[in-house]
Design a protein around this motif. Structure first.
Motif, PDB file in Angstrom:
ATOM      1  N   GLU A 223      -3.635   1.926  -8.284  1.00 61.87           N
ATOM      2  CA  GLU A 223      -3.789   2.867  -7.216  1.00 61.87           C
ATOM      3  C   GLU A 223      -4.782   2.955  -6.619  1.00 61.87           C
ATOM      4  OE1 GLU A 223      -4.742   7.778  -8.350  1.00 61.87           O
ATOM      5  OE2 GLU A 223      -5.253   6.138  -9.995  1.00 61.87           O
ATOM      6  N   SER A 224      -6.414   2.280  -6.171  1.00 63.14           N
ATOM      7  CA  SER A 224      -6.715   2.059  -5.668  1.00 63.14           C
ATOM      8  C   SER A 224      -6.245   1.159  -4.376  1.00 63.14           C
ATOM      9  CB  SER A 224      -7.936   0.820  -6.016  1.00 63.14           C
ATOM     10  OG  SER A 224      -8.802   1.079  -4.647  1.00 63.14           O
TER      11      SER A 224
ATOM     12  N   HIS B 116      -3.257   3.287  -1.904  1.00 60.90           N
ATOM     13  CA  HIS B 116      -4.346   4.020  -1.373  1.00 60.90           C
ATOM     14  C   HIS B 116      -4.362   3.502   0.160  1.00 60.90           C
ATOM     15  CE1 HIS B 116      -3.220   7.950  -3.867  1.00 60.90           C
ATOM     16  NE2 HIS B 116      -3.978   7.694  -4.505  1.00 60.90           N
ATOM     17  N   GLN B 117      -4.811   2.589  -0.411  1.00 60.36           N
ATOM     18  CA  GLN B 117      -5.150   1.238   0.846  1.00 60.36           C
ATOM     19  C   GLN B 117      -4.465   0.770   1.800  1.00 60.36           C
ATOM     20  OE1 GLN B 117      -7.472  -1.905  -0.104  1.00 60.36           O
ATOM     21  NE2 GLN B 117      -9.115  -0.560  -2.246  1.00 60.36           N
TER      22      GLN B 117
ATOM     23  N   ILE C 224      -3.053   3.151   3.227  1.00 60.66           N
ATOM     24  CA  ILE C 224      -2.404   3.895   4.059  1.00 60.66           C
ATOM     25  C   ILE C 224      -2.980   4.097   5.683  1.00 60.66           C
ATOM     26  CG2 ILE C 224      -2.325   6.352   4.733  1.00 60.66           C
ATOM     27  CD1 ILE C 224      -1.906   6.627   2.001  1.00 60.66           C
ATOM     28  N   ASN C 225      -3.981   3.307   4.862  1.00 60.81           N
ATOM     29  CA  ASN C 225      -5.183   3.214   6.237  1.00 60.81           C
ATOM     30  C   ASN C 225      -5.210   2.050   6.557  1.00 60.81           C
ATOM     31  OD1 ASN C 225      -6.965   2.433   7.422  1.00 60.81           O
ATOM     32  ND2 ASN C 225      -9.186   2.954   6.018  1.00 60.81           N
TER      33      ASN C 225
ATOM     34  N   SER D 145       3.863   7.449  -3.286  1.00 66.63           N
ATOM     35  CA  SER D 145       3.311   7.404  -3.268  1.00 66.63           C
ATOM     36  C   SER D 145       3.420   8.348  -1.793  1.00 66.63           C
ATOM     37  CB  SER D 145       2.050   6.064  -3.627  1.00 66.63           C
ATOM     38  OG  SER D 145       2.001   6.046  -4.960  1.00 66.63           O
TER      39      SER D 145
ATOM     40  N   ALA E 242       3.077   5.531   1.466  1.00 61.57           N
ATOM     41  CA  ALA E 242       3.131   4.051   0.757  1.00 61.57           C
ATOM     42  C   ALA E 242       4.042   3.439   1.226  1.00 61.57           C
ATOM     43  CB  ALA E 242       3.146   3.893  -0.360  1.00 61.57           C
TER      44      ALA E 242
END
Length: 299
Positions: free
Chosen positions: A13-14, A17-18, A20-21, A49, A52
């Motif tokens: 999950e982490s 999310h990364q 996107i950056n 997500s 993503a």
């Protein structure tokens, strides 16, 4: 075990999310591509997500300017191939496959299959792109075949079958084989002489190229080539044409000796030869379970 699984899920999950950056995306791509085998629900997690899939497509589009003139580096190729590996995960999952097609995501990969450079970064890019398409066709689904036939996948696969390395040729031939094994695909390729002879010419050239190899022919590649020919022989018009354009090498016992330990492919080859009227050559292979083609089918 449950705690470990929970920990893995939180880690995935982490990393998602990364994605996107842009500053953390490259490492996230690498880590997620490593974990895709051990986290079976990664595909729906990626799909649902926020941002993503868009991030993965950004990685693909960012490479386009490097395709022509060819200036793709090994680092850039590895990075985009990690994104492609995640898309392959999405393409192969039952829950996300149809969504993947409805979004026409395979079309984003086609510029990679149009490249002609034989350098390693380009070859790796083509091979990984083919892996995504291969994941789609592994499951027998006529919707997948209909989608692919509405695009330029056949000529793109034929191009790779001509210029690729043995591995990418094998994957591209496998894709053509899976398309042919669907009735829709067989009818499409045999609908016009132009399509049939385009496929037949490339298959024939590959057989000749295999005969010219310093080492013995690639048994795996030859297996897919023979299966394509055998499926083509199920179509009456194609079978008639194969009587004159099937490579003579497939009747050469020295050339086909590499198949001596592969009963399945020997049986396919014997059935192919029987179908197109070379019963003596078929008998020489000594393969079991070969049947005479039905007269109803125009044999």
């Amino acid at each position: 075990m449950a705690a470990s699984t929970l920990g893995d899920a939180q880690q995935v999950e982490s990393f998602v999310h990364q994605l996107i950056n842009p500053a953390t995306r490259e490492n996230a791509l690498l880590e997620l591509s490593k974990k895709r085998e051990n986290f079976p629900e990664l595909a729906p997690y990626l799909w649902h997500s926020f941002g993503a899939i868009a991030a993965l497509l950004q990685e693909i589009v960012a490479i386009y300017p490097l395709l022509s003139p060819p200036s793709l580096t090994a680092h850039a190729s590895n990075r985009v191939c990690n994104a492609l590996a995640l898309l392959q995960c999405v393409a192969s999952h039952n829950e996300t496959r149809a969504l993947f097609l409805q979004a026409h995501i395979p079309l984003f990969l086609y510029p990679f299959l149009q490249t002609m450079s034989k350098t390693r970064p380009f070859e790796y890019l083509r091979l990984t792109s083919l892996g995504v398409i291969g994941a789609l066709v592994k499951v027998d689904d006529t919707d997948v075949i209909n989608f692919l036939l509405s695009t330029e996948i056949i000529p793109l696969c034929l191009r790779t079958m001509e210029i690729g390395t043995e591995l990418s040729k094998t994957v591209a031939t496998f894709i053509v084989q899976k398309i042919l094994l669907d009735d829709v695909g067989l009818n499409y390729i045999c609908a016009t002489a132009e399509r049939f002879f385009a496929v037949g010419a490339v298959l024939g050239n590959m057989v000749v190229a295999q005969a010219q190899m310093v080492d013995q022919p690639s048994q795996r590649l030859l297996k897919h080539i023979i299966r394509c020919y055998l499926r083509l022989s199920d179509n009456p018009r194609a079978r008639e044409a194969l009587r004159s354009c099937l490579p003579e090498l497939l009747r050469n016992s020295q050339f086909t000796a590499c198949l001596k330990n592969d009963d399945t492919t020997r049986r396919w080859l014997a059935q192919l030869l029987m179908n197109v009227g070379f019963s003596d050559s078929a008998a020489a292979l000594g393969a079991p379970d070969v049947v005479q083609p039905s007269p109803v089918m125009g044999a």
